[in-house]
Design a protein around this motif. Sequence first.
Motif, PDB file in Angstrom:
ATOM      1  N   UNK A  22       0.788  -1.231   0.000  1.00 18.02           N
ATOM      2  CA  UNK A  22       0.000   0.000   0.000  1.00 18.02           C
ATOM      3  C   UNK A  22       0.823   1.286   0.000  1.00 18.02           C
ATOM      4  N   UNK A  23       2.036   1.221   0.536  1.00 18.62           N
ATOM      5  CA  UNK A  23       2.805   2.452   0.733  1.00 18.62           C
ATOM      6  C   UNK A  23       2.448   3.154   2.028  1.00 18.62           C
ATOM      7  N   UNK A  24       1.563   2.570   2.814  1.00 16.09           N
ATOM      8  CA  UNK A  24       1.114   3.159   4.076  1.00 16.09           C
ATOM      9  C   UNK A  24       1.592   2.392   5.300  1.00 16.09           C
ATOM     10  N   UNK A  25       2.478   1.419   5.118  1.00 15.70           N
ATOM     11  CA  UNK A  25       2.867   0.527   6.208  1.00 15.70           C
ATOM     12  C   UNK A  25       4.045   1.063   7.014  1.00 15.70           C
ATOM     13  N   UNK A  26       4.058   0.713   8.287  1.00 10.45           N
ATOM     14  CA  UNK A  26       5.179   0.975   9.192  1.00 10.45           C
ATOM     15  C   UNK A  26       5.852  -0.340   9.524  1.00 10.45           C
ATOM     16  N   UNK A  27       7.180  -0.361   9.555  1.00 12.12           N
ATOM     17  CA  UNK A  27       7.925  -1.542   9.970  1.00 12.12           C
ATOM     18  C   UNK A  27       7.757  -1.764  11.473  1.00 12.12           C
ATOM     19  N   UNK A  28       7.620  -3.017  11.860  1.00 17.03           N
ATOM     20  CA  UNK A  28       7.649  -3.408  13.267  1.00 17.03           C
ATOM     21  C   UNK A  28       8.931  -4.201  13.465  1.00 17.03           C
ATOM     22  N   UNK A  29       9.748  -3.751  14.406  1.00 13.73           N
ATOM     23  CA  UNK A  29      11.057  -4.370  14.628  1.00 13.73           C
ATOM     24  C   UNK A  29      11.074  -5.177  15.912  1.00 13.73           C
ATOM     25  N   UNK A  30      12.053  -6.089  16.003  1.00 14.95           N
ATOM     26  CA  UNK A  30      12.212  -6.905  17.202  1.00 14.95           C
ATOM     27  C   UNK A  30      12.667  -6.042  18.377  1.00 14.95           C
ATOM     28  N   UNK A  31      12.751  -6.646  19.549  1.00 14.84           N
ATOM     29  CA  UNK A  31      13.086  -5.901  20.772  1.00 14.84           C
ATOM     30  C   UNK A  31      14.437  -5.206  20.705  1.00 14.84           C
ATOM     31  N   UNK A  32      15.367  -5.758  19.939  1.00 15.11           N
ATOM     32  CA  UNK A  32      16.704  -5.157  19.823  1.00 15.11           C
ATOM     33  C   UNK A  32      16.768  -4.140  18.686  1.00 15.11           C
ATOM     34  N   UNK A  33      15.636  -3.936  17.984  1.00 13.36           N
ATOM     35  CA  UNK A  33      15.544  -2.991  16.879  1.00 13.36           C
ATOM     36  C   UNK A  33      16.511  -3.346  15.746  1.00 13.36           C
ATOM     37  N   UNK A  34      16.787  -4.638  15.599  1.00 20.76           N
ATOM     38  CA  UNK A  34      17.722  -5.095  14.576  1.00 20.76           C
ATOM     39  C   UNK A  34      17.020  -5.609  13.322  1.00 20.76           C
ATOM     40  N   UNK A  35      15.921  -6.310  13.513  1.00 17.77           N
ATOM     41  CA  UNK A  35      15.266  -6.980  12.390  1.00 17.77           C
ATOM     42  C   UNK A  35      13.801  -6.585  12.285  1.00 17.77           C
ATOM     43  N   UNK A  36      13.340  -6.420  11.060  1.00 18.28           N
ATOM     44  CA  UNK A  36      11.925  -6.165  10.819  1.00 18.28           C
ATOM     45  C   UNK A  36      11.186  -7.494  10.914  1.00 18.28           C
ATOM     46  N   UNK A  37      10.188  -7.566  11.800  1.00 24.68           N
ATOM     47  CA  UNK A  37       9.428  -8.799  11.990  1.00 24.68           C
ATOM     48  C   UNK A  37       8.066  -8.748  11.298  1.00 24.68           C
ATOM     49  N   UNK A  38       7.641  -7.554  10.910  1.00 28.39           N
ATOM     50  CA  UNK A  38       6.363  -7.406  10.243  1.00 28.39           C
ATOM     51  C   UNK A  38       6.059  -5.939   9.989  1.00 28.39           C
ATOM     52  N   UNK A  39       4.834  -5.684   9.600  1.00 33.17           N
ATOM     53  CA  UNK A  39       4.389  -4.340   9.251  1.00 33.17           C
ATOM     54  C   UNK A  39       2.989  -4.107   9.788  1.00 33.17           C
ATOM     55  N   UNK A  40       2.696  -2.864  10.133  1.00 30.29           N
ATOM     56  CA  UNK A  40       1.337  -2.430  10.435  1.00 30.29           C
ATOM     57  C   UNK A  40       0.876  -1.670   9.197  1.00 30.29           C
ATOM     58  N   UNK A  41      -0.196  -2.153   8.576  1.00 28.35           N
ATOM     59  CA  UNK A  41      -0.618  -1.603   7.283  1.00 28.35           C
ATOM     60  C   UNK A  41      -2.132  -1.430   7.252  1.00 28.35           C
ATOM     61  N   UNK A  42      -2.620  -0.197   6.979  1.00 29.91           N
ATOM     62  CA  UNK A  42      -4.063   0.028   6.877  1.00 29.91           C
ATOM     63  C   UNK A  42      -4.633  -0.355   5.515  1.00 29.91           C
ATOM     64  N   UNK A  43      -3.782  -0.753   4.575  1.00 26.38           N
ATOM     65  CA  UNK A  43      -4.259  -1.171   3.256  1.00 26.38           C
ATOM     66  C   UNK A  43      -4.103  -0.087   2.201  1.00 26.38           C
TER      67      UNK A  43
END
Length: 109
Positions: free
Chosen positions: A25-46
């Motif tokens: 969508x171009x509207x997503x935010x990265x969600x990172x692990x606790x150490x802020x090292x790896x992207x584990x997913x995205x929050x995306x409204x579509x």
Amino acid sequence: MFGPDSGRFISSAAYKKMEEANKESGNAWEIRDKCNQNTVGYIDPGMNPDPQLHWMAKINCPNMTKQQNLVGFQLAGQIYYRVMVDIPGGKELLVWYGSTYAGKGGIDL
């Protein structure tokens, strides 16, 4: 403070497939692990988020960092915005999405 962002969580693997198919969508935010090292997913409204439900997806990225009046941050796997300066009524809300997003959007860093 505003939030949390109302999009749905999409795993990194699923989001990568969406990108490859040009379905992100171009509207997503990265969600990172606790150490802020790896992207584990995205929050995306579509693709076409309803502005009544997903108004935070309509907050723009400034052309210059000095125009930013919000800062995005992650808390407990959710995205929030914190106000950095007093924002008068009628003023556009602007948050820096990061260098990856800026590069995709054609913003010269």
